[in-house]
Design a protein around this motif. Structure first.
Motif, PDB file in Angstrom:
ATOM      1  N   VAL A 152      -2.852  -0.840   4.183  1.00 52.92           N
ATOM      2  CA  VAL A 152      -4.035  -0.735   3.319  1.00 52.92           C
ATOM      3  C   VAL A 152      -5.301  -0.881   4.164  1.00 52.92           C
TER       4      VAL A 152
ATOM      5  N   ARG B  76       1.547   6.829  -7.419  1.00 50.84           N
ATOM      6  CA  ARG B  76       1.944   6.524  -6.036  1.00 50.84           C
ATOM      7  C   ARG B  76       3.239   5.708  -6.045  1.00 50.84           C
TER       8      ARG B  76
ATOM      9  N   ALA C 102      -4.991  -7.240   0.831  1.00 54.32           N
ATOM     10  CA  ALA C 102      -3.686  -6.728   1.275  1.00 54.32           C
ATOM     11  C   ALA C 102      -3.169  -7.554   2.447  1.00 54.32           C
TER      12      ALA C 102
ATOM     13  N   ASP D  25       1.761  -1.417  -4.859  1.00 58.50           N
ATOM     14  CA  ASP D  25       0.466  -0.763  -5.061  1.00 58.50           C
ATOM     15  C   ASP D  25       0.100  -1.008  -6.522  1.00 58.50           C
ATOM     16  N   SER D  26      -0.998  -0.413  -6.984  1.00 55.87           N
ATOM     17  CA  SER D  26      -1.328  -0.543  -8.408  1.00 55.87           C
ATOM     18  C   SER D  26      -1.474   0.827  -9.053  1.00 55.87           C
TER      19      SER D  26
ATOM     20  N   GLY E 198       0.822  -1.212   0.000  1.00 56.94           N
ATOM     21  CA  GLY E 198       0.000   0.000   0.000  1.00 56.94           C
ATOM     22  C   GLY E 198       0.852   1.256   0.000  1.00 56.94           C
ATOM     23  N   CYS E 199       0.741   2.036  -1.063  1.00 56.74           N
ATOM     24  CA  CYS E 199       1.499   3.296  -1.181  1.00 56.74           C
ATOM     25  C   CYS E 199       0.563   4.500  -1.178  1.00 56.74           C
TER      26      CYS E 199
ATOM     27  N   ASN F  21       4.232  -2.971  -9.147  1.00 56.19           N
ATOM     28  CA  ASN F  21       2.805  -2.828  -9.468  1.00 56.19           C
ATOM     29  C   ASN F  21       2.183  -4.220  -9.519  1.00 56.19           C
TER      30      ASN F  21
END
Ligand SMILES: NC(=O)c1ccc[n+]([C@@H]2O[C@H](COP(=O)([O-])OP(=O)(O)OC[C@H]3O[C@@H](n4cnc5c(N)ncnc54)[C@H](O)[C@@H]3O)[C@@H](O)[C@H]2O)c1
Ligand SMILES: [Zn+2]
Ligand SMILES: [Zn+2]
Length: 348
Positions: free
Chosen positions: A245, A206, A250, A201-202, A177-178, A219
């Motif tokens: 997240v 970020r 997550a 993250d996706s 989680g970013c 990613n």
């Protein structure tokens, strides 16, 4: 005064509400100079967390100026610029004394009024601060309002997450989680000496910032972080995973990434009823699982020297600065990650 208030799922209103008043001699009133929208506000916004009364003033991230002081509040003067942790603290109970200020027996969360009881938040022109002497932190002039704002919650939370991960310079770490908190957790991990940090993250912008902050971006929509991190660690997995997240996917990813004997450090607020892995899965990997609300007041004081040193560009995560009057749009932009949004701050 004007404020952003909660009125049900995805309904935030910018409306007039009564000005806060001194209700107890230890209260002060703060004029809000900057407020922010947090990932935790989104749990309320989407009613993943429920119980909040309609009309509650939202928000627990703010900095401001003291404009009124109760007769028993002794530590501040009118005009002081202060940062506020997201919960109040008495400074005297068992938990405050051991630094677990998040569990103060008199602690209240800003922006949470339930059945008529609780505290209104800081996405407003003014906010009432109970137990002000031991809750607020006066900001030295070298600390910007933005830095003070991020210190009150998300820098403290990111750092706390890194500290729970027991980081060593030679270890391999993954941050799941970013969002704003995960990004600032990268600085926390670096501060403990981490050299190999994967950030997952996706959301491309970020991940770009995560790389700029010193992590290797992954990613998860285009590449498999589990394979990549296992390959890098001779098949073991990460020494610790920082999960920032707060959803089951997550949580599962964190479990699959951590090596046997490793640590999962979670600050994500999990609103589901079940864990992402079973007790026997945890047993079979000998993992340590650490989770909880950040004792923000304790970390604010501890991290003030780091913030003053300007070692890390905390404010680089602020992508949007809007008037409070545009806060409803601010929620939408932050929630839907529109316009490459990372963090929204609001100016009353
Ligand atoms: N423990 C505390 O004291 C504390 C304090 C502040 C925030 N929080 C919590 O921290 C979490 C993050 O807050 P934020 O402000 O950064 O929120 P955010 O919603 O902006 O960030 C979450 C990020 O996670 C990413 N994500 C979603 N699913 C993922 C997955 N399966 N794998 C990897 N990444 C995924 C999203 O793309 C997003 O970038 C929230 O749950 C918030 O409530 C906890
Ligand atoms: Zn927050
Ligand atoms: Zn206390």
């Amino acid at each position: 005064m004007k404020a952003l208030t909660f009125h049900g799922k995805q309904i935030i209103k910018y409306e007039s509400v009564p000005d806060p008043k001194i209700e107890h001699p230890k209260d002060v009133i703060v004029k809000v100079l900057l407020a922010a929208i947090c990932g935790s506000d989104l749990h309320i916004y989407h009613e993943r967390e429920t119980g909040l009364d309609y009309g509650t003033v939202m928000g627990h991230e703010f900095v401001g100026e003291i404009v009124e002081i109760g007769s028993e509040a002794k530590s501040f003067q009118i005009g002081d610029i202060v940062s506020c942790p997201f919960t109040t603290n008495c400074g005297e109970c068992f938990f405050c004394r051991i630094g677990l200020t998040a569990r103060c027996t008199k602690g209240q969360l800003f922006g949470w009024v339930e059945d008529g009881r609780g505290l209104h938040g800081g996405q407003a022109e003014y906010v009432r601060i109970p137990l002000a002497d031991l809750t607020l932190l006066r900001l030295p002039k070298v600390v910007s309002l933005e830095e003070g704002l991020l210190l009150g919650d998300i820098f403290s939370t990111g750092y706390f997450c890194a500290e729970m991960a027991d980081i060593h310079p030679n270890g391999t770490y993954a941050i799941v989680g970013c969002g704003p908190v995960g990004l600032l957790a990268i600085f926390g991990a670096r501060d403990f000496g981490a050299e190999k940090i994967y950030a997952i993250d996706s959301v491309p912008e970020r991940l770009t910032l995560a790389e700029k902050f010193g992590a290797v971006p992954l990613n998860y929509q285009n590449e498999n972080p589990i394979e990549i991190i296992h390959k890098f660690t001779d098949g073991r997995g990460a020494d610790a995973v920082l999960e920032v997240v707060g959803n089951k996917n997550a949580g599962r990813l964190a479990f699959d990434l951590v090596r046997p004997g490793g640590i999962i450090s979670t600050v994500g607020v999990h609103t589901e009823k079940e864990m992402a892995f079973s007790p026997v899965e945890a047993y079979n990997k000998n993992i340590t699982y650490k989770i909880g609300r950040c004792p923000a007041r304790f970390y604010m004081e501890k991290l003030l020297p780091i913030v003053q040193s300007k070692k890390y560009d905390l404010a680089a995560i602020i992508s949007h600065r809007l008037p409070l009057a545009e806060g409803v749009r601010g929620y939408e932009i932050f929630d839907k990650k529109l316009e490459n949004c990372i963090k929204v701050v609001l100016e009353p």
